[in-house]
Design an enzyme around this catalytic site. Structure first.
Site, PDB file in Angstrom:
ATOM      1  CE  LYS A 196     -51.296  98.008-112.334  1.00 41.59           C
ATOM      2  NZ  LYS A 196     -49.953  98.588-112.363  1.00 41.59           N
ATOM      3  CD  GLN A 243     -46.767  97.866-114.786  1.00 40.72           C
ATOM      4  OE1 GLN A 243     -47.791  98.411-114.384  1.00 40.72           O
ATOM      5  NE2 GLN A 243     -46.222  96.844-114.161  1.00 40.72           N
ATOM      6  CG  ASP A 263     -47.775 101.997-108.576  1.00 39.81           C
ATOM      7  OD1 ASP A 263     -48.601 101.127-108.244  1.00 39.81           O
ATOM      8  OD2 ASP A 263     -47.213 102.007-109.682  1.00 39.81           O
TER       9      ASP A 263
END
Length: 313
Positions: free
Chosen positions: A71, A115, A138
């Site tokens: 990312k 994450q 997200d």
């Protein structure tokens, strides 16, 4: 005799005759990143700052480390600013919540992710709920999920967003099609069932959700025009479970031990690719299918968040 690139490509086309066409996520993700990069260049040329994506990483899970590193690389590639905040696996929930609270109000951070998975001492739902829904790139926050279910403008979860974009870019017909989804996770299966049934393109499909407790899944998949599988069971979907001309989207990704492979393992999806590509009309490879699209859509959500913040009235 030296074989030319033309001859190699010709042989490849002949070999693939009567086999499925590839839904190439790697190719499409590169196109999307190029589009985002061009957009960022215009933004910076106008005197505004670059979009900023931040990530919180707890512990040193190998897969998470690799994904976050990818990312950061993606951000650099398109001209985003990126930040990574690391916490040890023994960090307290309160420490992570404090950092989330800081990022929520930081005007220089447009979007951020936490994450997953998180260590056992942390309540994953509580952590997700703490994220500002306007920075939840997200797409996991319940507010964004609810807006998605109501077909309102919002951040879509990155993987389902990537699948929709892949179907759209290849102009795969979904209206009136019988779509079977294997898996009901909050990240892929459940949101995909909503999105494939929405009044839009891709969408307007008749959707059936199956999962590990569905008996005789093949009774559903044999009648499917589109199969989207996110079960996490390597090579689960076989040739005898599908009909001719089906479109297959494989979200699964598993390491399978293979003594003949250079690394001692190979990466496979939920689909037995070698057999299913003989019957499918379109199919995603693993790797190189859905994975790259997920990463590209995270960037897409970030620039959407940026524009909402910078250009809002």
């Amino acid at each position: 005799k030296k074989i030319s690139k033309f001859e190699i490509n010709l042989k490849s086309k002949i070999k693939r005759k009567n086999m499925a066409q590839i839904l190439d996520g790697l190719k499409v993700s590169k196109e999307i990143k190029a589009e985002i990069k061009a957009d960022v260049e215009k933004i910076i040329a106008s005197g505004k700052r670059a979009p900023h994506l931040a990530a919180i990483l707890v512990g040193n899970n190998g897969a998470s480390e690799t994904y976050v590193a990818s990312k950061i690389k993606d951000c650099k590639e398109v001209g985003f600013t990126s930040s990574l905040y690391r916490f040890s696996s023994t960090a307290s929930e309160a420490e992570v919540l404090e950092k989330i609270a800081e990022l929520n109000v930081d005007p220089e951070v447009d979007g951020f992710i936490v994450q997953l998975p998180l260590p056992k001492q942390m309540d994953q739902e509580k952590v997700i709920m703490a994220i500002n829904s306007h920075k939840d790139v997200d797409g996991f926050h319940p507010e964004n999920f609810g807006r998605m279910a109501l077909e309102m403008s919002t951040f879509l979860p990155a993987t389902p967003f990537g699948i929709l974009t892949l179907l759209e870019r290849y102009n795969i017909e979904t209206k009136g099609k019988n779509c079977v989804i294997i898996g009901r996770s909050k990240i892929v299966g459940r949101p995909m069932s909503i999105l494939m049934g929405r009044k839009d393109f891709p969408g307007n499909a008749t959707v059936t959700v199956t999962h590990s407790y569905t008996p005789h899944i093949e009774e559903f998949t044999k009648n499917a025009d589109i199969v989207i599988t996110a079960l996490g069971d390597p090579e689960f979907l076989k040739e005898d479970m599908i009909k001719d001309g089906v479109v297959i989207v494989d979200v699964g990704i598993t390491r399978v031990e293979d003594a003949n492979a250079p690394k001692g393992y190979r990466i496979v999806g939920d689909v037995d690719f070698a057999s299913c590509e003989k019957k499918a009309s379109w199919i995603t490879p693993v790797p190189g299918g859905v994975g790259p699209m997920t990463r590209a859509m995270l960037l897409k959500n970030t620039i959407l968040a940026y524009k909402h913040t910078i250009y809002k009235d």
